[in-house]
Motif scaffolding. Structure first.
Motif, PDB file in Angstrom:
ATOM      1  N   ILE A 112       0.846  -1.192   0.000  1.00 44.66           N
ATOM      2  CA  ILE A 112       0.000   0.000   0.000  1.00 44.66           C
ATOM      3  C   ILE A 112       0.881   1.243   0.000  1.00 44.66           C
ATOM      4  CG2 ILE A 112      -1.965  -1.096   1.128  1.00 44.66           C
ATOM      5  CD1 ILE A 112      -1.048   0.154   3.773  1.00 44.66           C
ATOM      6  N   ASN A 113       0.312   2.364  -0.404  1.00 45.09           N
ATOM      7  CA  ASN A 113       0.975   3.671  -0.368  1.00 45.09           C
ATOM      8  C   ASN A 113      -0.005   4.685   0.203  1.00 45.09           C
ATOM      9  OD1 ASN A 113       3.512   3.138  -1.341  1.00 45.09           O
ATOM     10  ND2 ASN A 113       3.056   3.643  -3.461  1.00 45.09           N
ATOM     11  N   LEU A 114       0.438   5.482   1.163  1.00 46.83           N
ATOM     12  CA  LEU A 114      -0.393   6.549   1.708  1.00 46.83           C
ATOM     13  C   LEU A 114       0.374   7.852   1.722  1.00 46.83           C
ATOM     14  CD1 LEU A 114      -1.901   3.967   3.056  1.00 46.83           C
ATOM     15  CD2 LEU A 114      -2.731   5.656   4.685  1.00 46.83           C
ATOM     16  N   THR A 115      -0.352   8.960   1.558  1.00 46.60           N
ATOM     17  CA  THR A 115       0.237  10.271   1.738  1.00 46.60           C
ATOM     18  C   THR A 115      -0.287  10.872   3.038  1.00 46.60           C
ATOM     19  OG1 THR A 115      -1.504  11.543   0.651  1.00 46.60           O
ATOM     20  CG2 THR A 115       0.181  10.582  -0.757  1.00 46.60           C
ATOM     21  N   ARG A 116       0.269  12.000   3.416  1.00 52.12           N
ATOM     22  CA  ARG A 116      -0.168  12.694   4.628  1.00 52.12           C
ATOM     23  C   ARG A 116      -1.650  13.056   4.519  1.00 52.12           C
ATOM     24  NH1 ARG A 116       3.209  15.539   7.969  1.00 52.12           N
ATOM     25  NH2 ARG A 116       4.755  15.641   6.291  1.00 52.12           N
ATOM     26  N   GLY A 117      -2.416  12.703   5.556  1.00 45.21           N
ATOM     27  CA  GLY A 117      -3.829  13.036   5.606  1.00 45.21           C
ATOM     28  C   GLY A 117      -4.740  12.105   4.832  1.00 45.21           C
ATOM     29  N   GLU A 118      -4.181  11.094   4.183  1.00 43.75           N
ATOM     30  CA  GLU A 118      -4.994  10.222   3.345  1.00 43.75           C
ATOM     31  C   GLU A 118      -5.689   9.142   4.170  1.00 43.75           C
ATOM     32  OE1 GLU A 118      -4.632   8.252  -1.024  1.00 43.75           O
ATOM     33  OE2 GLU A 118      -2.852   8.142   0.226  1.00 43.75           O
ATOM     34  N   VAL A 119      -6.846   8.686   3.684  1.00 41.14           N
ATOM     35  CA  VAL A 119      -7.577   7.586   4.299  1.00 41.14           C
ATOM     36  C   VAL A 119      -7.910   6.576   3.207  1.00 41.14           C
ATOM     37  CG1 VAL A 119      -9.732   8.875   4.071  1.00 41.14           C
ATOM     38  CG2 VAL A 119      -9.650   6.911   5.578  1.00 41.14           C
ATOM     39  N   GLN A 120      -7.682   5.287   3.484  1.00 37.12           N
ATOM     40  CA  GLN A 120      -7.979   4.233   2.526  1.00 37.12           C
ATOM     41  C   GLN A 120      -8.760   3.117   3.220  1.00 37.12           C
ATOM     42  OE1 GLN A 120      -4.780   2.811   0.040  1.00 37.12           O
ATOM     43  NE2 GLN A 120      -3.899   4.856  -0.248  1.00 37.12           N
ATOM     44  N   PHE A 121      -9.835   2.636   2.526  1.00 34.13           N
ATOM     45  CA  PHE A 121     -10.715   1.580   3.033  1.00 34.13           C
ATOM     46  C   PHE A 121     -10.429   0.262   2.320  1.00 34.13           C
ATOM     47  CE2 PHE A 121     -12.852   5.367   4.319  1.00 34.13           C
ATOM     48  CZ  PHE A 121     -13.761   5.052   5.320  1.00 34.13           C
ATOM     49  N   PHE A 122     -10.401  -0.825   3.093  1.00 30.26           N
ATOM     50  CA  PHE A 122     -10.262  -2.173   2.553  1.00 30.26           C
ATOM     51  C   PHE A 122     -11.313  -3.059   3.225  1.00 30.26           C
ATOM     52  CE2 PHE A 122      -6.190  -0.035   2.664  1.00 30.26           C
ATOM     53  CZ  PHE A 122      -5.682  -0.217   1.391  1.00 30.26           C
ATOM     54  N   ALA A 123     -11.898  -3.992   2.486  1.00 31.44           N
ATOM     55  CA  ALA A 123     -13.014  -4.787   2.998  1.00 31.44           C
ATOM     56  C   ALA A 123     -12.609  -6.249   3.197  1.00 31.44           C
ATOM     57  CB  ALA A 123     -14.196  -4.713   2.040  1.00 31.44           C
ATOM     58  N   VAL A 124     -13.182  -6.872   4.242  1.00 32.40           N
ATOM     59  CA  VAL A 124     -12.985  -8.296   4.525  1.00 32.40           C
ATOM     60  C   VAL A 124     -14.341  -8.854   4.984  1.00 32.40           C
ATOM     61  CG1 VAL A 124     -11.759 -10.023   5.878  1.00 32.40           C
ATOM     62  CG2 VAL A 124     -10.591  -7.906   5.228  1.00 32.40           C
ATOM     63  N   ASP A 125     -14.729 -10.015   4.480  1.00 35.44           N
ATOM     64  CA  ASP A 125     -16.010 -10.614   4.833  1.00 35.44           C
ATOM     65  C   ASP A 125     -15.863 -11.551   6.025  1.00 35.44           C
ATOM     66  OD1 ASP A 125     -17.611  -9.414   2.808  1.00 35.44           O
ATOM     67  OD2 ASP A 125     -16.672 -10.737   1.348  1.00 35.44           O
TER      68      ASP A 125
END
Length: 609
Positions: free
Chosen positions: A422-435
């Motif tokens: 994964i890659n993130l920048t400052r202030g970023e939000v990322q969602f990932f799903a798992v069942d």
């Protein structure tokens, strides 16, 4: 009720995603879940006569610009597309039609053009004027219609004001409106007064950043900074509705996912929700963003239509997440062991009330689920205890980064036991799903690599299908990332009798889709251009699927005749009926209208599973 199998899960997911296309379309297309965005950087360079003048650092402005451009070409990742447009490169009389159209696309936007870019940068000379308005409009033609998985950054470099039209700002606004991920960043070189104000306006209208530089070193740093990507923030999705200030005028909402705007200071919004069976449990869960740093924010209450003086059940959310990423969410069943109230009495509908404990109005996304009554709930496993972390050896995943979603609706679904770069920048939000199924819990671990002077508040959270906090072991890191950081979180086991419990346990009472959210600090920073910080996200599911699965009472729905079409490979059971995966239906809310909203056809489909 049959166990939730991968085939059932796939079928329900497909139907849920199909429903998304039936809801109101967003103004701009969003990338598909997990799609890696294509970065495109379009450089618009000043070659007007004034660029021959000196700048700080003992060089001319044009030489400083060329050096800075070579640095960008060398430092930009190979998979980022670069283009170059130059204005003012021809010797035309000031104010002439030719001077006001003196803007050339010298290198089209692409990835395999670095050598050509270097050659063209060395060629251009400062001789012309400053047709910024025309150049921005031509850049819009260069871009065309941005794809849903493309992020465009236009970088304008200028040492003076527009020489052909009074105000080039509208052209910047039109350019930024071409897509959800188009921005115009501006670098002002040795400018002041009206020229500086004009360039700042272009950056503002273009949804970008303005950089003020007065020497060669700062120009190189600013140009490289302007070529970096911005992070994504939280988005909401669902059918837009408007709740009523009074219960008498409340709109009727079937099970589904909705958005509304809640007024400030606990002024309520009411909705009427039908029950498929008079004794069913209705769930409502939702979330807001930018809640207060502390305390409660979103309140959800259920009322029986015969008693509007006392609520049947209620709860309030508290904020979660790192600095700025404060997601306040909560899910509330109309009936649980905690609440022995009027909502246990049969009725065809209940009343839902949402309110906001804030001094400003905020948008809300909320989901409604209709869950049938359960046979003998006392025989089911008692509420789960807090999770105990099970060792997950850190891994470093290779390959292209997996881009998380900006919401529940577009989060990529991850397989248990998997690891992803994964890659993130400052202030970023990322969602990932798992069942998750009955009897299962989720663990998530994000290992962010060391980075020089990366100072932010990293966090990892887990949320339910409603957007309510479901993680009970969250770790955070605040400070420099010089040594890297490992973030962990886990949910309690999904059990029917978790409902009514305090905290994360009360939010894990239904199986379905849960969301791992990795955030990089203050959400106010997500519009700034920042370096990407790489890492690895690992997820795993613990426990045996189906453990503690309840038996739901059958809904008396009309059945299709013997000649009605059935899903391929499906046969009617001996008694002509089968159970319903109501818990999983709720779990697949994720921003789409629920299957229950499709009516009898979807109900029959579910019964055949």
């Amino acid at each position: 009720m049959p166990a939730i199998t991968p085939r059932i899960l796939a079928g329900l997911t497909a139907c849920t995603l199909a429903l998304t296309s039936l809801s109101s379309a967003p103004a701009s297309a969003e990338p598909e879940p997990g799609t890696k965005q294509t970065r495109k950087v379009h450089l618009i360079m000043d070659s007007s006569g004034s660029m021959a003048e000196p700048t700080g650092g003992g060089t001319t402005r044009i030489d400083a610009a060329k050096k800075a451009l070579h640095s960008v070409i060398d430092n930009t990742p190979d998979d980022t597309e670069l283009g170059l447009r130059v204005y003012g490169s021809h010797d035309n009389p000031e104010g002439s039609p030719e001077s006001c159209k003196d803007s050339d696309l010298v290198v089209p936007i692409a990835t395999d053009n670095r050598d050509r870019l270097r050659t063209e940068v060395d060629k251009y000379k400062p001789v012309g004027w400053t047709p910024i308005d025309h150049s921005l409009r031509e850049a819009g033609k260069d871009i065309g219609s941005p794809g849903e998985d493309e992020q465009y950054t236009v970088i304008l470099v200028s040492d003076g004001e527009e020489t052909c039209v009074p105000d080039p700002c509208p052209a910047a606004a039109e350019l930024a409106e071409k897509g959800i991920d188009v921005s115009v960043n501006v670098i002002g070189l040795n400018v002041s007064g009206k020229a500086k104000e004009q360039l700042q306006c272009i950056a503002d209208k273009g949804k970008g950043e303005y950089y003020d530089v007065d020497n060669a070193e700062d120009l190189e740093e600013a140009l490289n900074q302007a070529a970096k990507r911005t992070g994504q923030g939280l988005t909401m999705s669902g059918e837009p509705v408007t709740g009523s200030p009074t219960p008498e005028d409340a709109p009727v909402l079937e099970p589904g996912t909705y958005t509304d705007t809640l007024p400030a200071n606990e002024e309520p919004r009411w909705y009427r929700v039908p029950r498929a069976m008079a004794e069913n449990t209705l769930w409502a869960g939702g979330f807001i963003q930018n809640a207060a740093d502390r305390g409660y924010a979103l309140a959800i209450r259920w009322y029986h239509p015969n008693d509007l003086d006392d609520d049947c059940s209620w709860d309030k959310s508290s904020t979660r997440g790192g600095d700025g990423f404060n997601l306040g969410g909560v899910a509330v069943p109309s009936v649980s062991s905690t609440f022995t109230t009027a909502c246990t009495e049969p009725s065809d509908e209940l009343l839902l009330q949402l309110s906001l404990d804030q001094d400003t109005e905020l948008p809300v996304q909320f989901t409604i689920v209709d869950e049938p009554a359960v046979e003998d709930p006392e025989s089911l496993p008692e509420a789960a205890s807090s999770p105990q972390w099970q060792d997950m050896p850190e891994e470093k995943a290779d390959g292209d980064p997996l881009i998380g979603g900006a919401s529940l609706a577009d989060a990529p679904v991850l397989e248990p036991g998997s690891a992803h770069p994964i890659n993130l920048t400052r202030g970023e939000v990322q969602f990932f799903a798992v069942d998750l199924d009955w009897g299962q819990s989720l663990q998530a671990q994000a290992s962010m690599e060391a980075g020089e002077n990366i100072y932010m508040h990293w966090s990892i959270d887990i949320y339910s299908q409603f957007g309510s906090p479901s993680g009970d072991l969250g770790t955070e890191s605040f400070g420099n990332l010089n040594d890297g950081v490992t973030l962990k979180n886990a949910t309690p086991e999904v059990r029917y009798n978790n409902r009514g419990e305090v905290g994360a346990r009360g939010q894990t009472a239904l199986p379905g889709r849960y969301y791992v959210v990795v955030a990089g600090g203050d959400a106010d920073e997500n519009t700034s251009l920042n370096l990407e910080t790489p890492g690895t996200l690992q997820v795993d599911v613990m426990g045996d699927a189906g453990t503690g699965e309840p038996t739901y009472r059958e809904a008396e729905e009309p059945q299709p005749g013997p000649d009605a079409p059935r899903p391929e490979g499906e046969q009617e059971s001996d008694d002509g009926s089968s159970g319903q995966n109501w818990g999983l239906i709720g779990g697949l809310a994720g921003g789409a209208v629920l299957l229950a909203g499709l009516g009898l056809g979807a109900v029959w489909f579910l019964r055949r599973l």
